[in-house]
Scaffold this motif. Structure first.
Motif, short mmCIF file in Angstrom:
data_model
loop_
_atom_site.label_atom_id
_atom_site.label_comp_id
_atom_site.label_asym_id
_atom_site.label_seq_id
_atom_site.Cartn_x
_atom_site.Cartn_y
_atom_site.Cartn_z
N THR A 141 -6.12 -8.51 0.94
CA THR A 141 -6.51 -7.11 0.86
C THR A 141 -5.41 -6.28 0.21
O THR A 141 -5.66 -5.48 -0.70
N GLY A 142 -4.17 -6.49 0.67
CA GLY A 142 -3.04 -5.76 0.10
C GLY A 142 -2.90 -6.03 -1.39
O GLY A 142 -2.67 -5.12 -2.18
N MET A 143 -3.04 -7.29 -1.76
CA MET A 143 -2.91 -7.66 -3.18
C MET A 143 -4.00 -7.00 -4.02
O MET A 143 -3.74 -6.40 -5.06
N ALA B 248 -5.70 -10.25 5.20
CA ALA B 248 -4.95 -8.99 5.12
C ALA B 248 -4.03 -9.02 3.91
O ALA B 248 -3.92 -8.03 3.17
N VAL B 249 -3.37 -10.15 3.68
CA VAL B 249 -2.51 -10.29 2.51
C VAL B 249 -3.36 -10.12 1.24
O VAL B 249 -2.98 -9.41 0.31
#
Ligand SMILES: Cc1ncc(C[n+]2csc(CCOP(=O)(O)OP(=O)(O)O)c2C)c(N)n1
Lengths: 250, 364
Positions: free
Chosen positions: A77-79, A74-75
């Motif tokens: 993905t955000g990046m 998820a991290v």
């Protein structure tokens, strides 16, 4: 004199905290070599997991972030969504990826996030002291399976790339082992492809690396390599499990 | 009517519901990454962002869970983007893991809680029952964050924009509190232009190590002295917030014998309560914390000089009443009146409550 083998620029010159015979150091080295070879060090961001490799930022000589246990995809993905020009890889253990973070990895894969996942499967929870992981072999003794893992009780060992292969949007899935120079070379080829796919925008790639944990398998480092050959590989077959990026010619 | 005319502000008033206005305000604040997961009563936020973010070149992603959403915010923030997520009570519980990590890693982010009744699945009616969770840091560890509570749609817009600035100023998550009524109700608003915000340089962001040394974002300090130093640094930052981020509003408290204390939507009801009481000759006033953390202890304490009694009104079982009692330090009676479960109190029932209090305390 010509140097034929030296420390990659992407690897810091520091002492390791990993146990003797652990595979994490090999994987760090392979990633560092690949990042150098692809010339992407200055736009790479790694995400260290919760697990033995939590100190990834001590070793990699490029930007590294932490993530909560299992939330690494998820991290990432955000990046990647915020900065598609960055090369983002997540580094995850089997507890991180196949237990607490199962939802995150499946959905990142299913969305076809253009990230690279390095999945180090040592069959146990290393950092917390050798408890059972979803990947622990049947019969394997761990701190929380003192009589050996029994599938009837806690489920069978989880095959992650096979599970992700059914997600339409995953691009490259492979399993390699770190138990011999030949297998390590194959692991490097697979990892490099996984990074290359991201550079080329081909989408989600994951390489599972069967890695020794002599400390919590309770064996000598050399015996751990044999254990991989004799017990782990038969349960987790090596090879490319999915490659959607190459058009196969009949 | 325009805010800040001649300063690049948009001047037209548009009718929007709170949830959509909050989303548009985030975009005006320069937020270009929104990650969310549906939950009532904040679903308009995700729908609005799904439509608008691509129009402004931003990122909208419906995550697989609130856990994933807040960690996507973590990732986007770590690489320097203004990022936001929103949810409602049960979803905020899931986001607490990420909020603790954001605080620990000193990453800015805006998290909106459009509160509904609980505990558990509760209901979908408006509530203020997440006050403790919001103001005490519902996640693990010693951390704090500014919590802004709006009482009108325009204020929700203004506070959402401010929330991004505060988050960047301190490199810390900021919570915006709304509720099921505010989120759904429509009011005319002016959305200020993006130019009003002050997004700073973010040299700490992970943007690739080109031209500089590699850097990291982390909250892990295995050496206890290092972790204590990190905590001391964080605590100093929170102390700064306690000085600089106090926000409150008052109405007719200068001569008030009885002061109502309420935040968010309930403060609006209490404004009517004050009006009705004044019409009946009761000198009532209203004290409204806008930031519920840091709580305006000193400003509220100062009202003690004149006021003889306090009534805290909340849509919960009495959470902010603890902060009010801390402010008043037992020098005056502090009573509480609240409704729960999504029930919105009527003006008259609060008026009756104040009148009872006045009789009890012998205030005429
Ligand atoms: C939310 C949460 N739960 C549990 C832990 C404790 N924990 C730390 S590492 C770990 C397991 C790591 O195992 P694995 O991912 O297989 O990596 P390894 O240590 O074997 O390399 C756990 C459960 C944690 N840090 N956070």
């Amino acid at each position: 004199m010509q140097a034929v083998y030296q420390r990659p620029e992407s690897l810091k010159d520091v002492e390791t905290h990993y146990c003797a015979g652990c595979g994490h150091g090999i994987v760090h080295r392979l990633i560092a070599e690949i990042v150098d070879e692809l010339g992407i060090r200055e736009r790479t961001v790694g995400i260290a997991p919760v697990g033995c490799a939590v100190l990834g930022y001590d070793y990699f000589n490029f930007d590294v972030s932490e993530a909560a246990h299992g939330r690494t995809p998820a991290v990432a993905t955000g990046m990647k969504r915020a900065r598609p020009d960055l090369i983002v890889f997540s580094y995850q253990g089997d507890g991180d990826l196949a237990a607490i973070g199962t939802a995150e990895i499946i959905h990142a894969g299913n969305r076809g996030e253009n990230i690279t996942v390095v999945f180090v499967n040592n069959g146990v929870y290393g950092m917390t002291g050798g408890q059972m992981a979803p990947t622990t072999l049947e019969g394997q003794v761990t701190k929380t399976t003192p009589r050996g893992r029994m599938a009837d009780d806690v489920g069978a060992p989880l095959k992650v790339p096979e599970m992700l292969a059914v997600c339409d949007r995953t691009a490259f899935l492979a399993r390699c082992a770190l138990n011999s120079p030949k297998n390590i070379r194959a692991a490097k080829r697979a990892l490099k492809k996984a990074f290359q796919y991201q550079v080329e925008g081909k989408g989600f790639s994951l390489v599972e690396l069967l890695s020794p944990c002599p400390t919590y398998w309770g064996v000598e480092p050399l015996d751990a390599l044999k254990w991989i050959e004799e017990k782990v590989i038969p349960r987790y077959p090596l090879g490319v499990i999915k490659d959607a990026g190459t058009q196969e010619t009949p | 009517m325009a805010k800040n005319d001649g300063n690049g502000a948009r001047s037209e008033r548009i009718l929007m519901c709170g949830n959509e206005a909050m989303a548009e305000a985030a975009i005006a604040a320069g937020c270009r990454c929104y990650f969310g997961y549906p939950i009532t009563p904040q679903n308009e936020v995700t729908a609005y962002m799904a439509k608008r973010m691509p129009e402004v070149g931003g990122v909208f992603l419906q995550s697989e869970s609130e856990l994933a959403a807040v960690n996507m915010v973590f990732g986007a923030s770590a690489v320097g983007a203004r990022a936001m997520t929103s949810s409602s009570s049960p979803g905020i519980s899931l986001k607490q893991e990420g909020i603790s990590y954001l605080a620990g890693c000193e990453l800015p982010a805006v998290i909106a809680n459009v509160m509904r009744g609980g505990p558990g699945l509760g209901g979908i009616g408006p509530s203020q029952s997440d006050y403790f969770q919001a103001t005490r840091g519902g996640g693990h560890g010693d951390y704090r964050h500014v919590v802004l509570a709006a009482s009108a749609v325009q204020e929700l817009v203004d506070l959402t924009i401010e929330a991004f600035d505060i988050a960047d100023r301190y490199r810390n998550p900021v919570l915006v509190l709304s509720d099921g009524v505010l989120g759904q109700m429509m009011e005319p608003v002016v959305i200020p232009e993006h130019a009003e915000t002050h997004e700073p340089e973010k040299p700490w962001a992970l943007t690739g190590c080109k031209g500089r040394e590699p850097q990291w974002i982390k909250s892990l300090y295995l050496n206890e002295h290092d972790l204590e130093r990190h905590n001391q640094k964080l605590q100093a930052k929170y102390a700064q917030m306690e000085c600089d981020e106090v926000r409150y509003d008052t109405r007719q408290i200068e001569d008030a014998d009885v002061v109502l204390v309420a935040f968010g939507m309930v403060a609006r009801i209490c404004r009517s309560v004050v009006r009705v009481l004044r019409e009946r000759g009761v000198r009532a006033g209203l004290f409204r914390p806008i930031a519920v953390w840091p709580f305006p202890y000193e400003a509220l304490r100062a009202t003690r000089e004149r006021a003889q009694a306090y009534l805290v009104v909340e849509m919960n079982a009495g959470q902010m009443v603890e902060d009010v009692r801390l402010a008043i330090e037992g020098r005056r009676p502090v009573e509480f009146y609240g409704r729960t479960g999504g029930v919105v109190m009527e003006v008259e029932e609060v008026v009756a409550e104040v009148e009872k209090l006045l009789v009890r305390e012998g205030v005429s």
